[in-house]
Design an enzyme around this catalytic site. Sequence first.
Site, PDB file in Angstrom:
ATOM      1  N   LYS A   1      83.031  51.728  -1.690  1.00  0.00           N
ATOM      2  CA  LYS A   1      84.041  51.495  -1.706  1.00  0.00           C
ATOM      3  C   LYS A   1      84.757  51.615  -3.083  1.00  0.00           C
ATOM      4  CE  LYS A   1      84.862  48.432   2.355  1.00  0.00           C
ATOM      5  NZ  LYS A   1      84.820  46.939   2.915  1.00  0.00           N
TER       6      LYS A   1
ATOM      7  N   LYS B   1      82.563  61.138   8.306  1.00  0.00           N
ATOM      8  CA  LYS B   1      82.812  60.061   9.077  1.00  0.00           C
ATOM      9  C   LYS B   1      84.362  59.647   8.951  1.00  0.00           C
ATOM     10  CE  LYS B   1      83.049  55.526   7.819  1.00  0.00           C
ATOM     11  NZ  LYS B   1      82.761  54.122   7.284  1.00  0.00           N
TER      12      LYS B   1
ATOM     13  N   LYS C   1      89.794  55.594   6.670  1.00  0.00           N
ATOM     14  CA  LYS C   1      91.138  55.588   6.087  1.00  0.00           C
ATOM     15  C   LYS C   1      90.897  56.262   4.708  1.00  0.00           C
ATOM     16  CE  LYS C   1      93.156  51.964   4.886  1.00  0.00           C
ATOM     17  NZ  LYS C   1      93.818  51.911   3.435  1.00  0.00           N
TER      18      LYS C   1
HETATM   19  P1  TYM Z   1      86.539  47.855   9.862  1.00  0.00           P
HETATM   20  O1  TYM Z   1      87.827  47.505   9.906  1.00  0.00           O
HETATM   21  O2  TYM Z   1      86.428  48.867   8.807  1.00  0.00           O
HETATM   22  O3  TYM Z   1      86.373  48.763  11.212  1.00  0.00           O
HETATM   23  C1  TYM Z   1      86.357  48.282  12.427  1.00  0.00           C
HETATM   24  C2  TYM Z   1      85.107  48.570  13.548  1.00  0.00           C
HETATM   25  O4  TYM Z   1      85.514  50.006  13.572  1.00  0.00           O
HETATM   26  C3  TYM Z   1      84.014  50.706  13.181  1.00  0.00           C
HETATM   27  N1  TYM Z   1      84.264  52.116  12.497  1.00  0.00           N
HETATM   28  C4  TYM Z   1      83.731  53.194  13.247  1.00  0.00           C
HETATM   29  N2  TYM Z   1      82.935  53.333  13.872  1.00  0.00           N
HETATM   30  C5  TYM Z   1      82.486  54.495  14.453  1.00  0.00           C
HETATM   31  N3  TYM Z   1      83.099  55.680  13.598  1.00  0.00           N
HETATM   32  C6  TYM Z   1      83.954  55.594  12.628  1.00  0.00           C
HETATM   33  N4  TYM Z   1      84.428  56.620  11.975  1.00  0.00           N
HETATM   34  C7  TYM Z   1      84.313  54.170  12.226  1.00  0.00           C
HETATM   35  N5  TYM Z   1      85.124  53.669  11.242  1.00  0.00           N
HETATM   36  C8  TYM Z   1      85.254  52.548  11.688  1.00  0.00           C
HETATM   37  C9  TYM Z   1      83.579  49.861  12.344  1.00  0.00           C
HETATM   38  O5  TYM Z   1      82.125  50.185  12.317  1.00  0.00           O
HETATM   39  C10 TYM Z   1      83.890  48.516  12.696  1.00  0.00           C
HETATM   40  O6  TYM Z   1      83.156  47.896  13.932  1.00  0.00           O
HETATM   41  N6  TYM Z   1      83.716  44.395   7.794  1.00  0.00           N
HETATM   42  C11 TYM Z   1      84.213  44.872   9.050  1.00  0.00           C
HETATM   43  C12 TYM Z   1      85.391  44.013   9.518  1.00  0.00           C
HETATM   44  C13 TYM Z   1      84.459  42.522   9.816  1.00  0.00           C
HETATM   45  C14 TYM Z   1      83.667  42.363  10.923  1.00  0.00           C
HETATM   46  C15 TYM Z   1      83.289  40.952  10.781  1.00  0.00           C
HETATM   47  C16 TYM Z   1      82.967  42.998  11.773  1.00  0.00           C
HETATM   48  C17 TYM Z   1      84.751  41.368   9.280  1.00  0.00           C
HETATM   49  N7  TYM Z   1      83.855  40.326   9.694  1.00  0.00           N
HETATM   50  C18 TYM Z   1      82.348  40.246  11.620  1.00  0.00           C
HETATM   51  C19 TYM Z   1      81.976  42.303  12.672  1.00  0.00           C
HETATM   52  C20 TYM Z   1      81.827  40.952  12.481  1.00  0.00           C
HETATM   53  C21 TYM Z   1      85.057  46.095   8.816  1.00  0.00           C
HETATM   54  O7  TYM Z   1      85.575  46.424   7.660  1.00  0.00           O
HETATM   55  O8  TYM Z   1      85.447  46.791   9.771  1.00  0.00           O
END
Ligand code: TYM
Length: 321
Positions: free
Chosen positions: A110, A190, A193
């Site tokens: 990040k 991947k 955003k």
């Molecule tokens: P975030 O908001 O970045 O993404 C949400 C979910 O989407 C999945 N994801 C992907 N999976 C496959 N290929 C991709 N290109 C791709 N982009 C995003 C992410 O793996 C995620 O599952 N830290 C987490 C949010 C969070 C969370 C939690 C998740 C906060 N607390 C507790 C689980 C449990 C996040 O930033 O996801």
Amino acid sequence: MRILSGLQPSGRLHIGNYFGMMQAALHLQEEGEAYYFIADYHSLTSIHDGKLLRSHVRDLAIDFLACGLDPAKSVFFRQSDVPEHCELSWILSTVTPMGLLERCHSYKDKVANGIKPSHGLFAYPVLMAADILIYDADVVPVGKDQKQHVEVTRDIAIKMNETFGEGLLKLPLPRIREDTAVVPGLDGQKMSKSYDNTIQLFEEPAALKKKIMGIKTDSTPVESPKAVEGSSILALYKLVASPADYDQMVQDHLNGGVGYGDFKKRLLQATSDFFAPFREKRAAITADPAYVDRVLAEGAEKARAVARKTLARVRDAVGLG
Ligand code: TYM
């Protein structure tokens, strides 16, 4: 079985979110007690504009409901409606070794992508651990990029249990679908955003067309066979097309005689068709803002009741109050 997962409201949802996490989460809501939340505390590590954050939260709620989240089956809530997450996060942080956080690649990624390094960004995995542990979750459906965070959560839970008593916190397991663990973006990296390579779930038709027809391809002539390995068109098509249509596109790559423009048109059509029913549902939900407020308020109440209980158990064990 208790299932928990979250999504950050840091922009419009994209199909990486859908196939990496939401689709599995939607299936799992049929199989156990599901808790899904909008991680707005987490998004504060990258968004410092109150109006924008609120509008992202609302869009995410509408989008997830439109995709099939059923509030009768899942507890759906906004993280900041359950401030107990933050208190548990602090307690966890006091047993979390610095080295554990220093090893997290998401922080480094990040910062490399231009997000300002802050204490919140560094401590992000501890809050995520609190999100999971406060619901005694068994299973956490996520994409591969979150695997390390669930492992950190387990490490923190083990440390808490060693320090304050075995069985205090439940160890969760990540649930990662192999075929969609990393959904590629328009450029083959991947989908994310921060790489500006996303297809949004509810992309406007003109924008969707522009993005898909603009996918970069090599200069193999129409009549020649085309590479199957590493093709982002094929990888995306696999997600949205029927197996028979996908096999046909593979064959057309191998045989030659079909140009990239044609493949892109098929991808465009299959993507619009796949998300069309959600689009209709989204329009209906958008027209009823009170419904969304009600769902989130009811979800918050249910989530908070569970979170309070776990937090009371932890406060008692560590000697607070
Ligand atoms: P975030 O908001 O970045 O993404 C949400 C979910 O989407 C999945 N994801 C992907 N999976 C496959 N290929 C991709 N290109 C791709 N982009 C995003 C992410 O793996 C995620 O599952 N830290 C987490 C949010 C969070 C969370 C939690 C998740 C906060 N607390 C507790 C689980 C449990 C996040 O930033 O996801």
